[in-house]
Motif scaffolding. Structure first.
Motif, PDB file in Angstrom:
ATOM      1  N   ASP A 165       0.713  -1.397   0.136  1.00 39.03           N
ATOM      2  CA  ASP A 165       0.058   0.094   0.131  1.00 39.03           C
ATOM      3  C   ASP A 165       0.811   1.187  -0.066  1.00 39.03           C
ATOM      4  OD1 ASP A 165      -2.739   1.295   0.739  1.00 39.03           O
ATOM      5  OD2 ASP A 165      -1.615   2.205   2.133  1.00 39.03           O
ATOM      6  N   ARG A 166       1.919   1.177   0.929  1.00 34.92           N
ATOM      7  CA  ARG A 166       2.759   2.442   0.985  1.00 34.92           C
ATOM      8  C   ARG A 166       3.499   2.682  -0.460  1.00 34.92           C
ATOM      9  NH1 ARG A 166       3.455   5.396   5.000  1.00 34.92           N
ATOM     10  NH2 ARG A 166       5.226   6.544   5.242  1.00 34.92           N
ATOM     11  N   VAL A 167       3.991   1.659  -0.894  1.00 35.70           N
ATOM     12  CA  VAL A 167       4.823   1.762  -2.146  1.00 35.70           C
ATOM     13  C   VAL A 167       3.707   2.287  -3.193  1.00 35.70           C
ATOM     14  CG1 VAL A 167       5.972   0.401  -4.176  1.00 35.70           C
ATOM     15  CG2 VAL A 167       6.726  -0.047  -1.474  1.00 35.70           C
ATOM     16  N   ALA A 168       2.567   1.830  -3.119  1.00 39.64           N
ATOM     17  CA  ALA A 168       1.510   2.454  -4.493  1.00 39.64           C
ATOM     18  C   ALA A 168       1.213   3.682  -3.979  1.00 39.64           C
ATOM     19  CB  ALA A 168       0.212   1.329  -4.194  1.00 39.64           C
ATOM     20  N   LEU A 169       1.174   4.004  -2.964  1.00 43.74           N
ATOM     21  CA  LEU A 169       0.708   5.591  -2.602  1.00 43.74           C
ATOM     22  C   LEU A 169       2.072   6.406  -2.985  1.00 43.74           C
ATOM     23  CD1 LEU A 169      -1.872   5.653   0.236  1.00 43.74           C
ATOM     24  CD2 LEU A 169      -1.999   5.529  -2.164  1.00 43.74           C
ATOM     25  N   ARG A 170       3.287   5.966  -2.398  1.00 45.61           N
ATOM     26  CA  ARG A 170       4.381   6.588  -2.994  1.00 45.61           C
ATOM     27  C   ARG A 170       4.579   7.029  -4.659  1.00 45.61           C
ATOM     28  NH1 ARG A 170       7.963   4.135  -0.837  1.00 45.61           N
ATOM     29  NH2 ARG A 170       8.039   5.111   1.293  1.00 45.61           N
ATOM     30  N   THR A 171       4.029   5.805  -5.244  1.00 47.07           N
ATOM     31  CA  THR A 171       4.101   5.919  -6.640  1.00 47.07           C
ATOM     32  C   THR A 171       3.178   6.917  -7.010  1.00 47.07           C
ATOM     33  OG1 THR A 171       4.474   3.418  -6.819  1.00 47.07           O
ATOM     34  CG2 THR A 171       3.789   4.432  -8.710  1.00 47.07           C
ATOM     35  N   ARG A 222      -7.165   7.407 -15.304  1.00 48.35           N
ATOM     36  CA  ARG A 222      -8.254   6.951 -14.533  1.00 48.35           C
ATOM     37  C   ARG A 222      -7.810   5.966 -13.590  1.00 48.35           C
ATOM     38  NH1 ARG A 222      -9.389   1.902 -16.633  1.00 48.35           N
ATOM     39  NH2 ARG A 222     -11.130   0.875 -15.602  1.00 48.35           N
ATOM     40  N   LEU A 223      -6.682   5.270 -13.641  1.00 46.89           N
ATOM     41  CA  LEU A 223      -6.165   4.551 -12.533  1.00 46.89           C
ATOM     42  C   LEU A 223      -5.782   5.232 -11.199  1.00 46.89           C
ATOM     43  CD1 LEU A 223      -4.557   1.569 -14.073  1.00 46.89           C
ATOM     44  CD2 LEU A 223      -6.894   1.996 -14.141  1.00 46.89           C
ATOM     45  N   GLN A 224      -5.052   6.467 -11.398  1.00 47.24           N
ATOM     46  CA  GLN A 224      -4.478   7.252 -10.584  1.00 47.24           C
ATOM     47  C   GLN A 224      -5.757   7.869  -9.895  1.00 47.24           C
ATOM     48  OE1 GLN A 224      -2.356   9.522 -13.571  1.00 47.24           O
ATOM     49  NE2 GLN A 224      -0.534   9.547 -12.014  1.00 47.24           N
ATOM     50  N   ALA A 225      -6.948   8.444 -10.744  1.00 48.63           N
ATOM     51  CA  ALA A 225      -8.124   8.829  -9.915  1.00 48.63           C
ATOM     52  C   ALA A 225      -8.640   7.834  -9.132  1.00 48.63           C
ATOM     53  CB  ALA A 225      -9.138   9.386 -11.016  1.00 48.63           C
ATOM     54  N   ARG A 226      -8.594   6.623  -9.405  1.00 49.08           N
ATOM     55  CA  ARG A 226      -9.138   5.500  -8.420  1.00 49.08           C
ATOM     56  C   ARG A 226      -8.291   5.357  -7.119  1.00 49.08           C
ATOM     57  NH1 ARG A 226     -12.165   0.766 -11.558  1.00 49.08           N
ATOM     58  NH2 ARG A 226     -13.781   2.181 -12.288  1.00 49.08           N
ATOM     59  N   ALA A 227      -6.970   5.324  -7.433  1.00 52.91           N
ATOM     60  CA  ALA A 227      -6.091   5.173  -6.123  1.00 52.91           C
ATOM     61  C   ALA A 227      -6.170   6.600  -5.279  1.00 52.91           C
ATOM     62  CB  ALA A 227      -4.661   4.943  -6.592  1.00 52.91           C
ATOM     63  N   ASP A 258      -9.320  17.860  -6.758  1.00 50.08           N
ATOM     64  CA  ASP A 258      -9.034  19.139  -7.606  1.00 50.08           C
ATOM     65  C   ASP A 258      -8.245  18.504  -8.884  1.00 50.08           C
ATOM     66  OD1 ASP A 258      -7.219  18.497  -5.691  1.00 50.08           O
ATOM     67  OD2 ASP A 258      -6.538  20.576  -5.704  1.00 50.08           O
ATOM     68  N   LEU A 259      -7.225  17.856  -8.417  1.00 47.19           N
ATOM     69  CA  LEU A 259      -6.201  17.556  -9.504  1.00 47.19           C
ATOM     70  C   LEU A 259      -6.542  16.514 -10.558  1.00 47.19           C
ATOM     71  CD1 LEU A 259      -3.066  18.122 -10.249  1.00 47.19           C
ATOM     72  CD2 LEU A 259      -2.393  16.405  -8.301  1.00 47.19           C
ATOM     73  N   ILE A 260      -7.612  15.718 -10.312  1.00 45.32           N
ATOM     74  CA  ILE A 260      -8.263  14.808 -11.259  1.00 45.32           C
ATOM     75  C   ILE A 260      -9.118  15.702 -12.081  1.00 45.32           C
ATOM     76  CG2 ILE A 260      -9.840  12.778 -11.488  1.00 45.32           C
ATOM     77  CD1 ILE A 260      -7.255  12.164  -9.623  1.00 45.32           C
ATOM     78  N   PRO A 304      -2.795  -0.916  -6.419  1.00 46.02           N
ATOM     79  CA  PRO A 304      -3.046  -1.814  -5.203  1.00 46.02           C
ATOM     80  C   PRO A 304      -3.867  -1.148  -4.118  1.00 46.02           C
ATOM     81  CG  PRO A 304      -1.065  -2.547  -6.072  1.00 46.02           C
ATOM     82  CD  PRO A 304      -1.172  -1.402  -6.938  1.00 46.02           C
ATOM     83  N   ALA A 305      -3.530   0.267  -4.058  1.00 43.43           N
ATOM     84  CA  ALA A 305      -3.947   0.543  -3.121  1.00 43.43           C
ATOM     85  C   ALA A 305      -5.462   0.860  -3.022  1.00 43.43           C
ATOM     86  CB  ALA A 305      -3.658   2.399  -2.994  1.00 43.43           C
ATOM     87  N   CYS A 306      -6.138   0.587  -4.394  1.00 42.20           N
ATOM     88  CA  CYS A 306      -7.828   0.682  -4.516  1.00 42.20           C
ATOM     89  C   CYS A 306      -8.131  -0.491  -3.845  1.00 42.20           C
ATOM     90  CB  CYS A 306      -8.116   0.560  -6.057  1.00 42.20           C
ATOM     91  SG  CYS A 306      -7.261   2.074  -6.878  1.00 42.20           S
ATOM     92  N   PHE A 307      -7.444  -1.592  -3.898  1.00 48.03           N
ATOM     93  CA  PHE A 307      -7.969  -2.949  -3.609  1.00 48.03           C
ATOM     94  C   PHE A 307      -7.714  -3.342  -1.976  1.00 48.03           C
ATOM     95  CE2 PHE A 307      -6.974  -3.175  -8.022  1.00 48.03           C
ATOM     96  CZ  PHE A 307      -8.268  -3.682  -8.629  1.00 48.03           C
ATOM     97  N   LEU A 308      -6.541  -2.755  -1.653  1.00 47.55           N
ATOM     98  CA  LEU A 308      -6.270  -2.816   0.026  1.00 47.55           C
ATOM     99  C   LEU A 308      -7.045  -2.161   0.790  1.00 47.55           C
ATOM    100  CD1 LEU A 308      -2.349  -3.345  -0.659  1.00 47.55           C
ATOM    101  CD2 LEU A 308      -4.203  -5.069  -0.468  1.00 47.55           C
TER     102      LEU A 308
END
Lengths: 506, 506
Positions: free
Chosen positions: A188-194, A219-224, A233-235, A501-505
């Motif tokens: 999760d942490r690595v996903a959010l750092r990405t 689209r994937l960034q918006a989900r995470a 705002d950034l989306i 993965p952040a979306c799923f975790l």
């Protein structure tokens, strides 16, 4: 007036949403050196030599070099504070090499042979005339490691500070959910750092390369983002920029450049169709129906532009025009695109419903059904539980996944399909994390939640076990030097489409 | 309290005199290319390819390169305005090479083998992420030519502007005296451009290298300045900085560094002795007796520090301590230093007289006479009309010139000496323009004005005929690749100590 003639308005609104970036200093964790290691990713890992504090105890002469590990992958500019030791009568000449991965930090870039510009590799040769001094270099890097080669120095030089002034629209990573195992918390942490490192003045695809806003990645960034930072705002800004960059036919680009000014990048037919689902996600999260209504005609337009690619039977033509990205691999695009088209139509229908456009909703739903039925009728091998794509009836994972995500099959059927495709020798498997994400979604739809989680543990967890602290653009376990661009040096090791993965975790 | 304990005061006064630099844009004159040419200086000259306006008509791809001639040697920073042509999806990577001379612009710096730092060579490899754009590079160059190699570009790049933002304490060169021949007017102009380019926040020795304030150069710059720009503020500031950098014994350094803060550089015994004559020149020009009185004790101190180097007979010891620069060549320093010491004492005596220090004036004059008599008695071969230096009785031009400038001989004797030394095979001739300047002074003292002028025409005029538009640090006709530093690439082609023809022509 066509609706997409409101591009200037969209651009203005997007610019008003341009974020002030956060800036913070990141100091090295340690002095390290790359070492060859059979087990390491790309056969290279970093070995600690000394804690970072040792750096300022050491004076470097001409020909010396050192590598620091910042302890975390970040995006930003270098700040160097240097002082001379001994004679100080001539400039300091340095080669600076910023790297995301150990192999990259250890490589000789002169051997680069990839298809993308070598200028993406993050090295410069620069001179500093006056020491002691503090210098902030102009170029933005994406890096965890920095190698400094002292090409010339009067006598010796001490680096009192080697820092990254990190920059991003957000800084701190939300804590992982308490219920997660340590391994999954790490993922999760690595996903959010990405995700964080890609959150700049727009949602970039990768901060090392290409630094562009791609609709598919967005689209994937918006989900995470919805599951973590919630910086809608950034989306919204990113989506408006894509809308503002649409061409005179109303075609939303697959990617755009935003600096020094907005430019239309590649056209990407699958990404354009994903404009509607991305808009739907945003409207659902923010409740901003006004924005949704504003952009809805443009979302519809993407399907209209695609429609000539569908034949009388309701199937995507074999010779459909345009570049369907889907994944970085050579496989037939017919059924993946059939799925994407239906997926887009269903999002349009739901948006129309939300806005009270009853007739419009009915129209899109009917079209989605027509395409879904055609797929089931002509391209679904009910015996083998497999969807066949293109003139050769090719079976690929993407060709199963997108129709499943499009809701063409029941969850039970989806399960059969997903289990069946595993048994097909030679079926093209997902290559990029982008496609792996869609596999996870398909597993979840099919009620294979454990399989999805195991996949996260194995695939994204595999990167973490290999030392990743941001997720990579390309990862095929065991194929360390695979690159869509001819040389793994140019691969991005922090890539937006890998952050899900952040979306799923969560 | 010793007088030189007032260093902080001197520094403060010097800083109050720090000039605001002038800035102006210099555009290229032409696109050029270096060509091998047997007759050209360093076998290389620039051939015009096209007028500069052609530059922005041309798009460059990866691997292309071009060279511009700015038409005039200047000091400053580069401003590049660049725009992409065609695909624009990746950074631009350039190697920039700034050069004072054609050979330098054509050379491969990787072959550099000199003793001074290669970092003085003016090249960088840098990346520009976002085009179109205008970029001002941070490094200050001294250049007439700029070579740009396009290492990587997305597709092509056009250079809409390649400029130097020139900088110096003064900008426009005073017109040559109307009476001068065109050839001498050209020499005057080149001399003043040399001086102008060295007039930065201090009087630098050379803007490419070493960018330092050397007392020996300053004395000559001050003389040329008095005949032209008359910016005595910068002379006063430079002299005060040297005074402020004197050590706890009151030793004025031969050179100082002024950035990022004042530092004592090399100790140079001849230069230290020239502090008094430099001060005298300034006081004579400005009438600033207060400044003169203020610095007089420090000027005296330089002689006191040197005095242990003089033996009981009144001769400079063979084993005198310290570095006597005199010229870039290996020859005995005894008699040159004997001359410099007397020269210094006479300046002290005149200063003391001006300030009304009668006893002090008498003391310095007596000491000067003692040294002069010793020289005549022990080291002057009246038969050969030559001054003999060191244990071997060596004859060098510098060994004649400095005693002459010190007034040890009558003009008639001086003429005999200067004509005699021409006939001595193997006598070390002047190497640098610094020593050539002193030869001119000696000729003038000896009433050989025509010889001095012919020397200017031949020596400095020779550089002009070889294409110089600033005068070089090192010039020995016919010895194109001579360097005190092991590689002519590192020689400075705009060097303060070469600017003095302006003193004689004005």
């Amino acid at each position: 007036m066509r609706d997409w003639d409101r591009r200037a308005e969209w651009l203005e609104r997007a610019e008003s949403l341009k974020p002030e970036l956060e800036h913070w200093a990141v100091e090295p964790r340690a002095l390290v050196e790359p070492e060859f290691c059979e087990d390491a990713w790309q056969k290279c890992r970093m070995r600690d030599l000394a804690p970072a504090a040792a750096l300022r105890e050491r004076a470097f002469g001409g020909g010396d070099s050192f590598t620091v590990d910042f302890g975390e992958s970040v995006v930003g500019r270098l700040r160097l504070r240097m002082r001379p030791v001994g004679r100080n009568d001539s400039p300091l000449r340095l080669r600076l090499t910023a790297a995301e991965l150990p192999y990259e930090a250890s490589a000789d870039f002169s051997g680069y042979h990839g298809g993308l510009s070598r200028a993406w590799l993050q090295d410069e040769v620069v001179n500093f005339d006056i020491l002691p001094g503090e210098f902030v270099l102009p170029r933005r890097y994406s890096l965890r490691y920095l190698k400094i080669e002292i090409l010339c120095v009067a006598e010796q030089v001490v680096f009192d500070a080697v820092e990254v002034i990190a920059e991003a629209a957000v800084r701190d990573l939300p804590e992982p959910p308490a219920a997660l195992s340590p391994e999954r918390a790490a993922i999760d942490r690595v996903a959010l750092r990405t995700l964080r490192n890609c959150m700049q003045t727009v949602m970039e695809d990768g901060p090392k390369r290409d630094r562009r806003l791609w609709l598919g990645d967005l689209r994937l960034q918006a989900r995470a983002n919805a599951a973590s930072f919630r910086r809608f705002d950034l989306i919204e800004r990113s989506l408006l920029l894509l809308a503002a960059a649409s061409d005179d036919d109303g075609r939303v680009p697959g990617c755009i450049y935003t600096e020094p000014e907005l430019r239309h990048g590649n056209d990407t037919v699958d990404y354009a169709l994903l404009f509607a689902p991305t808009l739907e996600d945003l409207v659902r999260e923010t409740g901003d129906v006004e924005l949704g209504r504003d952009l809805y005609p443009l979302a519809v337009r993407q399907y209209e532009l695609f429609r000539p690619g569908i034949d009388a039977d309701g199937l995507v033509r074999y010779d459909m025009e345009g570049w369907a990205f889907i994944d970085w691999a050579a496989f037939d695009r017919q059924m993946p695109m059939q799925g994407v088209a239906i997926y887009s139509l269903r999002a349009l229908a739901r948006l129309a419903e939300r806005f009270g456009y009853a007739e419009e909703a009915q129209l899109r739903r009917a079209e989605a059904e027509r395409l879904a039925q055609a797929l089931r009728r002509f391209r679904y091998d009910a015996d083998r539980k497999l969807i066949l794509s293109g003139p050769e009836g090719e079976v690929s994972w993407a060709g199963q996944i997108w129709p499943i995500l499009a809701g063409v099959f029941t969850p039970e059927e989806a399960r059969e399909i997903l289990l069946a495709v595993e048994q097909v020798p030679g079926a093209q498997r997902p290559v990029t994390p982008y496609m792996h994400h869609h596999l996870l979604e398909a597993y979840c739809f099919a009620g294979l939640r454990e399989k999805a989680e195991a996949w996260i543990d194995s695939y994204w967890g595999g990167m973490v076990r290999l030392g990743a602290d941001t997720f990579w653009e390309v990862y095929v376990p065991g194929d360390d030097f695979l690159s869509p661009y001819g040389d793994a040096l140019i691969n991005s090791a922090c890539h937006a489409w890998s952050c899900t993965p952040a979306c799923f975790l969560r």
